[in-house]
Scaffold this motif. Structure first.
Motif, PDB file in Angstrom:
ATOM      1  N   SER A 170       0.830  -1.192   0.000  1.00  0.00           N
ATOM      2  CA  SER A 170       0.000   0.000   0.000  1.00  0.00           C
ATOM      3  C   SER A 170       0.871   1.251   0.000  1.00  0.00           C
ATOM      4  CB  SER A 170      -0.917   0.003   1.229  1.00  0.00           C
ATOM      5  OG  SER A 170      -1.644   1.210   1.299  1.00  0.00           O
ATOM      6  N   LEU A 171       0.485   2.232  -0.784  1.00  0.00           N
ATOM      7  CA  LEU A 171       1.256   3.470  -0.856  1.00  0.00           C
ATOM      8  C   LEU A 171       1.142   4.289   0.431  1.00  0.00           C
ATOM      9  CD1 LEU A 171       0.410   4.578  -4.511  1.00  0.00           C
ATOM     10  CD2 LEU A 171       2.433   3.359  -3.690  1.00  0.00           C
ATOM     11  N   ARG A 172       0.165   3.969   1.257  1.00  0.00           N
ATOM     12  CA  ARG A 172      -0.002   4.692   2.515  1.00  0.00           C
ATOM     13  C   ARG A 172       0.846   4.120   3.644  1.00  0.00           C
ATOM     14  NH1 ARG A 172      -6.395   4.225   2.911  1.00  0.00           N
ATOM     15  NH2 ARG A 172      -5.798   2.140   2.215  1.00  0.00           N
ATOM     16  N   VAL A 173       1.536   2.985   3.363  1.00  0.00           N
ATOM     17  CA  VAL A 173       2.362   2.332   4.381  1.00  0.00           C
ATOM     18  C   VAL A 173       3.779   2.872   4.304  1.00  0.00           C
ATOM     19  CG1 VAL A 173       3.337   0.115   5.107  1.00  0.00           C
ATOM     20  CG2 VAL A 173       0.959   0.255   4.362  1.00  0.00           C
ATOM     21  N   PRO A 174       4.445   3.119   5.439  1.00  0.00           N
ATOM     22  CA  PRO A 174       5.845   3.575   5.402  1.00  0.00           C
ATOM     23  C   PRO A 174       6.734   2.584   4.656  1.00  0.00           C
ATOM     24  CG  PRO A 174       4.927   3.817   7.607  1.00  0.00           C
ATOM     25  CD  PRO A 174       3.909   3.069   6.807  1.00  0.00           C
ATOM     26  N   ALA A 175       7.847   3.094   4.134  1.00  0.00           N
ATOM     27  CA  ALA A 175       8.724   2.288   3.285  1.00  0.00           C
ATOM     28  C   ALA A 175       9.615   1.346   4.066  1.00  0.00           C
ATOM     29  CB  ALA A 175       9.591   3.207   2.419  1.00  0.00           C
ATOM     30  N   GLU A 176       9.443   1.250   5.369  1.00  0.00           N
ATOM     31  CA  GLU A 176      10.266   0.343   6.161  1.00  0.00           C
ATOM     32  C   GLU A 176       9.511  -0.022   7.431  1.00  0.00           C
ATOM     33  OE1 GLU A 176      12.837   3.938   8.306  1.00  0.00           O
ATOM     34  OE2 GLU A 176      13.811   2.535   6.927  1.00  0.00           O
ATOM     35  N   GLY A 177      10.044  -1.051   8.120  1.00  0.00           N
ATOM     36  CA  GLY A 177       9.451  -1.432   9.386  1.00  0.00           C
ATOM     37  C   GLY A 177       8.451  -2.564   9.256  1.00  0.00           C
ATOM     38  N   LEU A 178       7.845  -2.914  10.377  1.00  0.00           N
ATOM     39  CA  LEU A 178       6.895  -4.025  10.439  1.00  0.00           C
ATOM     40  C   LEU A 178       5.667  -3.771   9.574  1.00  0.00           C
ATOM     41  CD1 LEU A 178       6.011  -6.699  11.704  1.00  0.00           C
ATOM     42  CD2 LEU A 178       5.051  -5.394  13.622  1.00  0.00           C
ATOM     43  N   LEU A 182       4.035  -6.374   6.794  1.00  0.00           N
ATOM     44  CA  LEU A 182       2.646  -6.820   6.873  1.00  0.00           C
ATOM     45  C   LEU A 182       1.884  -6.469   5.597  1.00  0.00           C
ATOM     46  CD1 LEU A 182       1.759  -5.875  10.564  1.00  0.00           C
ATOM     47  CD2 LEU A 182       2.265  -8.150   9.635  1.00  0.00           C
ATOM     48  N   SER A 183       2.154  -5.296   5.038  1.00  0.00           N
ATOM     49  CA  SER A 183       1.500  -4.896   3.797  1.00  0.00           C
ATOM     50  C   SER A 183       1.922  -5.791   2.639  1.00  0.00           C
ATOM     51  CB  SER A 183       1.824  -3.431   3.484  1.00  0.00           C
ATOM     52  OG  SER A 183       1.234  -3.033   2.264  1.00  0.00           O
ATOM     53  N   VAL A 184       3.215  -6.070   2.543  1.00  0.00           N
ATOM     54  CA  VAL A 184       3.701  -6.958   1.484  1.00  0.00           C
ATOM     55  C   VAL A 184       3.106  -8.352   1.649  1.00  0.00           C
ATOM     56  CG1 VAL A 184       5.748  -8.090   0.530  1.00  0.00           C
ATOM     57  CG2 VAL A 184       5.825  -5.656   1.116  1.00  0.00           C
TER      58      VAL A 184
END
Length: 325
Positions: A170-178, A182-184
């Motif tokens: 999702s484009l609204r999810v930060p590019a790093e971290g948990l 989870l989005s991937v």
């Protein structure tokens, strides 16, 4: 073992060169104008078209461009994309991890479920269980992946709203971290199931046949006569030998899966090598097409080599035969 692997790699070089030549000539014979794909539908001046033609050497004969391309490939240069204006190697390496993630997850999930179903069908002497697993295996093997992908999107994304339908995150999810992982993972579930469907059917059928053949061999009868439990015989002695055909299927399919998931990556807009190949074919970006096919050939050769090494681990007789060569 190492000497055998090096010899196999050396013998694969002529095959890889033949793949490059064959795909290059096939793409040259395909209809369409690559210059039109570059300039698009907008009008372009003759001077601009002439510069593009000279830059990509499209005015040279096919055999000259082929010799130049093969020479560049031997130096590690796969050329420059006509559409992206970037090196083909950078495009492939940028998308390859995404395809590897999809292929490994799909093949791994398909192998686990397929082998489990095959073992159950081979060991549980129940006609209804065997028939049910056989139907599941045949259905998974026969269903077209692009149709299955659309069904999954309609069911889990549109009707139930449980999973995202397209993309890798999702484009609204930060590019790093948990949150990114989870989005991937959520975006991966449906493409993974589409890849795994055929593998489940194939592995279940092969495991069932191989397991039944193995459990009827003389050494299994001897182990039973010695008093070993049926579960120990099956998991420790039978399954290991029955896994050799399954290793063949999984190992040989891995190389093809990276570029063979084109339809799945297109349906789910997954940014992998398969989607790159689809876009390159539609825009007549021949350099990218040849580069992807060359990558596929290399991966198939490496997958076959790794499969042979796993053979040697599962069956010591193979190590003995190769040591005598």
């Amino acid at each position: 073992m190492l000497l055998y692997g090096l010899r196999r790699l050396i013998h694969s070089i002529p095959l890889l060169l033949a793949v490059v030549v064959a795909v290059f000539l096939l793409m040259e014979a395909a209809p369409g104008d690559p210059i039109q794909a570059i300039v698009g539908e907008f009008p372009a001046s003759p001077a601009f078209i002439e510069r593009i033609t000279e830059k990509y050497q499209l005015d040279r004969p096919v055999h000259e461009r082929l010799v130049a391309y093969v020479g560049n490939v031997l130096k590690g240069d796969l050329g420059e994309s006509l559409s992206y204006r970037r090196s083909v190697a950078s495009l492939i390496w940028e998308r390859l991890p995404n395809s590897v993630l999809l292929a490994i997850s799909g093949l791994g999930f398909g192998a686990i479920i397929g082998v489990s179903l095959g073992v159950i069908a081979a060991t549980i002497r129940n006609r209804y269980v065997d028939t049910g697993i056989t139907v599941i295996a045949l259905t998974g093997f026969a269903v077209p992946v692009f149709w299955l992908g659309q069904v999954l999107i309609i069911l889990f994304a549109m009707k139930l709203g449980w999973l995202p339908s397209q993309g890798m995150r999702s484009l609204r999810v930060p590019a790093e971290g948990l949150a990114l992982w989870l989005s991937v993972g959520a975006h991966l579930i449906m493409p993974m199931l589409a890849v795994a469907a055929r593998e489940i059917g194939l592995n279940a059928r092969i495991t069932r046949a191989s397991m039944r053949e193995t459990m009827n061999r003389d050494y299994i009868t001897t182990l039973r006569a010695l008093g070993l439990s049926e579960s120990r015989i099956m998991w420790r002695h039978g399954l290991k030998n029955a896994m050799i055909p399954v290793v063949t299927v999984v190992g040989y399919n891995f190389g093809f899966a990276l570029a063979g998931t084109t339809l799945i990556e297109t349906v789910f807009a997954w940014p992998g090598v398969g989607r790159l190949l689809y876009d390159a074919v539609t825009t007549r970006d021949n350099v990218v097409v040849v580069g992807v096919f060359l990558l596929t050939a290399v991966l198939v050769v490496l997958a076959n080599l790794i499969t042979d090494m796993i053979y040697a681990f599962l069956d010591p007789r193979i190590r003995t035969e190769r040591g005598q060569r």
